[in-house]
Design a protein around this motif. Structure first.
Motif, PDB file in Angstrom:
ATOM      1  N   THR A  65      -4.834   2.838  -0.072  1.00 40.23           N
ATOM      2  CA  THR A  65      -4.677   2.211  -1.512  1.00 40.23           C
ATOM      3  C   THR A  65      -4.506   3.010  -2.859  1.00 40.23           C
ATOM      4  O   THR A  65      -3.786   2.564  -3.739  1.00 40.23           O
ATOM      5  N   PHE A 120       0.863  -1.190   0.065  1.00 43.06           N
ATOM      6  CA  PHE A 120       0.054  -0.137  -0.061  1.00 43.06           C
ATOM      7  C   PHE A 120       0.699   1.192   0.048  1.00 43.06           C
ATOM      8  O   PHE A 120       2.190   1.134   0.212  1.00 43.06           O
ATOM      9  N   SER A 143       3.627   3.630  -2.801  1.00 41.65           N
ATOM     10  CA  SER A 143       3.799   2.308  -3.294  1.00 41.65           C
ATOM     11  C   SER A 143       4.366   2.029  -4.556  1.00 41.65           C
ATOM     12  O   SER A 143       5.004   0.926  -4.747  1.00 41.65           O
TER      13      SER A 143
END
Length: 119
Positions: A96, A28, A49
């Motif tokens: 995310t 993430f 990420s």
């Protein structure tokens, strides 16, 4: 289910170093926040990420370093030249979409780890 497990907090003296770890159950955008009693959760650092680009809050810039080990899905916060004002509960957070410095943007949180810096 996403889990974030922090470790590495403790009691140190001003000027000492400490490294926090956060083991995630996936890859993430990761961030560290900190909170003291009666105050809002404060952004400390974040790492992308995809690009590993890092972001820092001004009070910790040049003293703290965020990094990640993608093979272990683990993010680290290396804290050097610690000051008493760094005393707080440090939280690991995951998002995310893209990295964010806003606590309200984070999707997942760890349980927190106490860092205490004595003068």
């Amino acid at each position: 289910q996403v889990t974030l497990v922090e470790s590495g907090g403790g009691l140190v003296q001003a000027g000492d170093s400490l490294r926090l770890s956060c083991a995630a159950s996936g890859r993430f955008n990761m961030a560290w926040f900190r909170q003291t009693p009666g105050k809002e959760r404060e952004f400390v650092a974040a790492i992308s990420s995809r690009t590993d680009t890092t972001y820092y809050a001004d009070p910790v810039k040049d003293r703290f370093t965020i990094s990640r080990d993608n093979a272990k899905n683990t993010v680290y916060l290396q804290m050097n030249s610690l000051k008493p004002e760094d005393t707080a509960v440090y939280y690991c957070a995951a998002r995310t979409v893209v990295p964010s410095a806003l606590a309200s943007d984070q999707d997942y949180w760890g349980q927190g780890t106490q860092v205490t810096v004595s003068s």
